[in-house]
Design an enzyme around this catalytic site. Sequence first.
Site, short mmCIF file in Angstrom:
data_model
loop_
_atom_site.label_atom_id
_atom_site.label_comp_id
_atom_site.label_asym_id
_atom_site.label_seq_id
_atom_site.Cartn_x
_atom_site.Cartn_y
_atom_site.Cartn_z
N GLU A 149 -8.59 3.79 -11.99
CA GLU A 149 -7.81 2.77 -12.71
C GLU A 149 -7.67 3.20 -14.18
OE1 GLU A 149 -6.49 1.02 -10.63
OE2 GLU A 149 -7.89 0.28 -9.12
N HIS A 165 -4.96 5.72 -14.40
CA HIS A 165 -3.64 5.10 -14.29
C HIS A 165 -3.21 4.52 -15.64
CE1 HIS A 165 -4.51 4.45 -9.71
NE2 HIS A 165 -4.53 5.72 -10.08
N TYR A 167 0.54 7.75 -21.56
CA TYR A 167 1.14 9.08 -21.71
C TYR A 167 2.67 9.01 -21.58
CZ TYR A 167 1.83 14.08 -20.46
OH TYR A 167 2.24 15.39 -20.38
N GLU A 198 -3.15 -4.96 -5.33
CA GLU A 198 -2.95 -3.52 -5.09
C GLU A 198 -2.03 -3.25 -3.91
OE1 GLU A 198 -7.24 -2.43 -5.09
OE2 GLU A 198 -6.73 -1.24 -6.85
N GLU A 215 -3.51 4.17 -5.11
CA GLU A 215 -3.49 2.73 -4.81
C GLU A 215 -3.49 2.47 -3.31
OE1 GLU A 215 -4.25 0.37 -6.67
OE2 GLU A 215 -4.12 1.42 -8.57
N HIS A 222 -6.96 2.51 -2.45
CA HIS A 222 -7.68 1.31 -2.90
C HIS A 222 -7.42 0.15 -1.93
CE1 HIS A 222 -7.42 2.88 -7.35
NE2 HIS A 222 -8.02 3.71 -6.52
FE FE Z 1 -6.24 0.23 -7.84
#
Ligand code: FE
Length: 344
Positions: free
Chosen positions: A118, A121, A127, A191, A225, A228
């Site tokens: 996370e 991410h 960025y 998610e 994800e 996840h």
């Molecule tokens: Fe996640």
Amino acid sequence: MAFKKTTQKVDINKRKIINGEDADVVQLYPIKHTFAWEAYNAANANHWLPTEISMQNDIEEWKSTKVLSHDERTALKIVLGFFTTADSIAANNIVLGFYRHITSPECRLYLLRQGYEEAIHTHSYQYIVESLRLNESEIFNMYRENQAIYNKDAFILSFNEGILNPHFKTGTVESDQKFLENIIIASIIMEGIFFYSSFAVMFGFQRQNKLMGSAEQIQYIMRDESMHLNFGINLVNTIKEEQPELWSKEFQSHAIDLIKTGVELECTFATEVFPKGIFGLNADNFRQYIQHIADRRLARIGLSEQYRSPNPFPWMSEAIDLNKEKNFFETRVIEYQTGGTLEW
Ligand code: FE
């Protein structure tokens, strides 16, 4: 839990996702919840960092007045506005909620990795924002200004707060159901549903050969994800086996209602932020797609499908739903695996 000096070894039969015996220190072996150990290893093999991806073409395209339409620029900003909040809510939930209450050491090991992902991410959005020289406070404060993002986040946080409360403890049917509810909120809805119209938009850019650096980063994020989500589904299904009393008829219909509310919030988000559609994808397409993936999530945790909508974005299934986590980006996986065996 008292920490006492003893030669008595950990009893694997007493290991549970929540309310298990071994919560004081991480005695990883014997591993009981093998799905967590496998997820941890797969996640390590998928390691990536945003700064490895070149943003040079994206920077040129963003500067040019000829490549991106006004609507496409707005779409990128709104998608980033949502993503920046989603991953930090997810990180808080893992570190301040799940990790405290999950007693399986192998699940905790994966949660440590998931928390790091996370962070990666969030780094990725930073960025992109920095590379394109977007207005940072516009993007990072958008969740408090855009109603559709606010509504999604407020929905998640209203449930999250219960288990993040320092006085919250598992151990009664009521509190264990509250914890299970939070897994459905954080893993299945956040998610597993709330990311997906935004993922579709980023794939839209990629299919038009635009903002390929940003889209590639989001593709890596999607791969993480989907793992996840998978882990969350495994948590739900294992808790159901370990504590079947929690999965009552009432709780099941409550879970369906929560997922249906999540679907409506996501549909509203998609129609409000892309009122004229984008890349030829209109509001009806988004609704069908969101309903389609919600049905898949429901089926995975043993609940009945609610919509039976066709999948209007088959190219999304190819990219995400095929469970290609382990070989999707073969070259990079091999690079990292080789990197792990370097002599230091
Ligand atoms: Fe996640």
